[in-house]
Design an enzyme around this catalytic site. Structure first.
Site, PDB file in Angstrom:
ATOM      1  N   CYS A 196      34.542  35.290  50.745  1.00 39.26           N
ATOM      2  CA  CYS A 196      34.875  35.231  52.174  1.00 39.26           C
ATOM      3  C   CYS A 196      33.687  34.690  52.983  1.00 39.26           C
ATOM      4  O   CYS A 196      33.354  33.517  52.857  1.00 39.26           O
ATOM      5  CB  CYS A 196      35.327  36.607  52.652  1.00 39.26           C
ATOM      6  SG  CYS A 196      36.173  36.535  54.225  1.00 39.26           S
TER       7      CYS A 196
ATOM      8  N   HIS B   7      39.580  38.131  49.004  1.00 38.83           N
ATOM      9  CA  HIS B   7      38.811  39.254  48.450  1.00 38.83           C
ATOM     10  C   HIS B   7      39.329  39.656  47.064  1.00 38.83           C
ATOM     11  O   HIS B   7      40.280  40.428  46.969  1.00 38.83           O
ATOM     12  CB  HIS B   7      38.876  40.447  49.412  1.00 38.83           C
ATOM     13  CG  HIS B   7      38.104  40.219  50.653  1.00 38.83           C
ATOM     14  ND1 HIS B   7      36.768  40.523  50.764  1.00 38.83           N
ATOM     15  CD2 HIS B   7      38.461  39.662  51.828  1.00 38.83           C
ATOM     16  CE1 HIS B   7      36.333  40.179  51.957  1.00 38.83           C
ATOM     17  NE2 HIS B   7      37.344  39.656  52.633  1.00 38.83           N
TER      18      HIS B   7
ATOM     19  N   GLU C  18      38.031  41.653  45.097  1.00 44.59           N
ATOM     20  CA  GLU C  18      37.656  43.038  44.789  1.00 44.59           C
ATOM     21  C   GLU C  18      38.694  44.068  45.242  1.00 44.59           C
ATOM     22  O   GLU C  18      38.648  45.210  44.824  1.00 44.59           O
ATOM     23  CB  GLU C  18      36.282  43.361  45.406  1.00 44.59           C
ATOM     24  CG  GLU C  18      36.216  43.434  46.930  1.00 44.59           C
ATOM     25  CD  GLU C  18      36.056  42.079  47.628  1.00 44.59           C
ATOM     26  OE1 GLU C  18      36.427  41.054  47.027  1.00 44.59           O
ATOM     27  OE2 GLU C  18      35.588  42.051  48.773  1.00 44.59           O
TER      28      GLU C  18
END
Ligand code: XMP
Length: 520
Positions: A86, A176, A178
């Site tokens: 990002c 993202h 994660e």
């Protein structure tokens, strides 16, 4: 700052994303050590051979606010692979001659990314599909790619959703990976660490245990260590780890404040002294605590009295052990990460927490914090590896001031006795119905109100018992657990019929915020 040197690792440079800790956890879940450092703290001199890959996190900033983020850009030119996520992706592009601008359409939430080219980073990420669902959260985006960068995937709004410069080993993703909402996101992280950084797995509970035992032995040598044991997960794991490392040179002090759950003191002594053969000093201070708390109803005063008395008693007993050099504490990694506030904001004080881990500063002891590199879930796994029981490891959190903050108003011996019974029935019922592990924290409280009831032909006038059961990720926010009516009936009947002093049970259905988990 931590920057431990003896393990190969992935270094995560934090620019203030709410997800930075998640990146570190994902890497560790894949079996590789990771560390977080703030962009404000990282210096070229910190980069050593143990760093096999660098992740630049997301963040709330804009790449053109140069004065708001600073780090030595030379770090990115050492030949170490870099993954920008990002905001990290935007900086990586900008620093290499690309352009970033405000997106026409801000993207928050789910979006699809479409495969354009092959890359090591996306090996088995798309599977046999052309697109994947990912989690976006950005207002800016890369508008021009730097030289020698290639597009790997695009979304409708972000042409450069996944990019790479294969020669330099630079990789950038606008979304993202994660967060769990990104389908197969862990695969991207795994490809980065294993295929691109070529790092080997070095982070399992067994590795951690062996390494920590070795480190602790070396650090402590022939000295003595004291440790405040509360029976909670963190202090239990610290105690057992040090027990394995240094045996009888460890002295655990367990203070029974009289404000513990029913039979807790018996269980702690049973587990630590009898089963694990830890050097345990049991202090019964029930009367002392009750005396100091007499007629005190203000929640903050209660907390302060309990915290101070705890330290006084701890010091009293610690002084009896001669030649102590270290104090062991269960500090965890999230407590230590220095980069929490990129924007400088501070949350205001809601309650002054008394954690039995946070102990005397004036005692002239050196701190030993063996869990300071670990997240809570890692501490739990380590506990199992250390032979602690599943029951000890998966217990609900319990506050330092104990039942004192579950008896709003004035505390008496009688009230504590009643509450211990009610709480015990509640927790036992949760276990019997297979609900205990579905709930993050549950407890009974005794409200300072009496109401009228009828039992048989007699009028009763007794206390109100409040039950609270919540689901949560980390205790920062919480929602109430929705029980079936039959369970609520069973537990309320059990409490009212079995405990003299309670004739009414209510269930707390507020979330946090606006309420807190505890009552005081
Ligand atoms: P609150 O009530 O602040 O609680 O929503 C969040 C979590 O923290 C626990 N808690 C404490 N833990 N010392 C502790 O060690 C304290 O003084 C304390 N006060 C609250 C609470 O049980 C919940 O898990």
């Amino acid at each position: 700052m931590i920057l431990d040197q003896h393990l190969n690792k992935i270094l995560i440079i934090d620019f203030g994303s709410q997800f930075t800790q998640l990146i570190a956890r994902r890497v560790r879940e894949l079996g590789v050590f990771s560390e977080i450092i703030s962009h404000k703290k990282i210096k070229l001199k910190h980069i050593n051979n143990s760093i096999k890959g660098i992740v630049l996190s997301g963040g709330p900033l804009n790449v053109y606010q140069i004065n708001k983020y600073s780090f030595d850009k030379k770090i990115l030119h050492l030949g170490i692979p870099v993954l920008g996520i990002c905001f990290g992706h935007q900086i990586l592009s900008k620093l290499n001659g690309g352009k970033v601008k405000q997106s026409k359409h801000r993207e928050f939430g789910l979006a699809n990314v479409y495969k354009k080219n092959n890359s090591l980073l996306t090996t088995n990420f798309f599977g046999n599909k052309k697109s994947k669902q990912v989690w976006m959260s950005h207002a800016d985006q890369v508008s021009k790619l730097p030289k020698n960068f290639k597009v790997i995937a695009s979304s409708t709004n972000s042409k450069f959703a996944i990019v790479e410069n294969k020669i330099k080993k630079y990789y950038g993703v606008q979304f993202h990976p994660e967060v769990t909402h990104t389908e197969n996101g862990k695969k991207l992280i795994s490809n980065f660490i294993f295929f691109i950084c070529k790092i080997r797995r070095n982070w399992s509970s067994k590795d951690q245990k062996n390494q920590l035992v070795k480190d602790m032995r070396k650090l402590i040598g022939s000295n003595k260590v004291i440790c405040a044991l509360s029976g909670g997960v963190d202090s239990s794991v610290v105690a057992q780890l040090l027990n394995k490392a240094i045996g009888k040179k460890l002295y655990c002090i367990f203070v029974n404040t009289g404000l513990l759950r029913k039979n807790e003191e018996v269980q702690v002594v049973q587990t630590f002294k009898k089963r694990l053969k830890i050097n345990l000093i049991y202090v019964n201070a029930e009367k002392e605590f009750l005396k100091k708390l007499k007629n005190i109803s203000d929640p903050e005063k209660k907390r302060k009295i309990i915290g101070n008395l705890f330290i006084k008693i701890f010091e009293r007993y610690a002084k009896k052990i001669k030649n102590v050099k270290f104090l062991a504490q269960g500090t965890l990694y999230p407590d230590l990460i220095e980069s929490r506030s990129v924007t400088g904001s501070q949350t205001s004080k809601i309650k002054s927490h008394h954690n039995v881990g946070g102990l005397p500063k004036k005692m002239n002891l050196k701190l030993v914090e063996p869990l300071k590199f670990l997240f809570k879930d890692e501490v739990r796994k380590l506990g199992l590896e250390l032979n602690l029981s599943k029951e000890t490891i998966s217990r609900h959190p319990f506050p330092g001031p104990g039942l004192a903050i579950r008896v709003p108003g004035i505390i008496t011996n009688e009230k504590i006795k009643i509450l211990k019974e009610a709480d015990d029935y509640f927790i036992q019922a949760l276990k019997d119905h297979g609900l205990y592990h579905k709930i993050w924290q549950a407890y009974a409280a005794l409200l300072p109100v009496k109401t009228v009831g009828v039992m048989g032909d007699n009028r009763t006038y007794e206390y109100l018992c409040l039950l609270r059961a919540i689901t949560s990720e980390d205790g920062m926010t919480a929602d109430y657990y929705e029980f079936k009516k039959s369970f609520m009936q069973t537990i309320s009947n059990k409490i009212v019929n079995s405990i003299r002093g309670i004739n009414r049970v209510v269930y707390d259905v507020t979330s946090k915020p606006p309420s807190t988990i505890e009552l005081e």
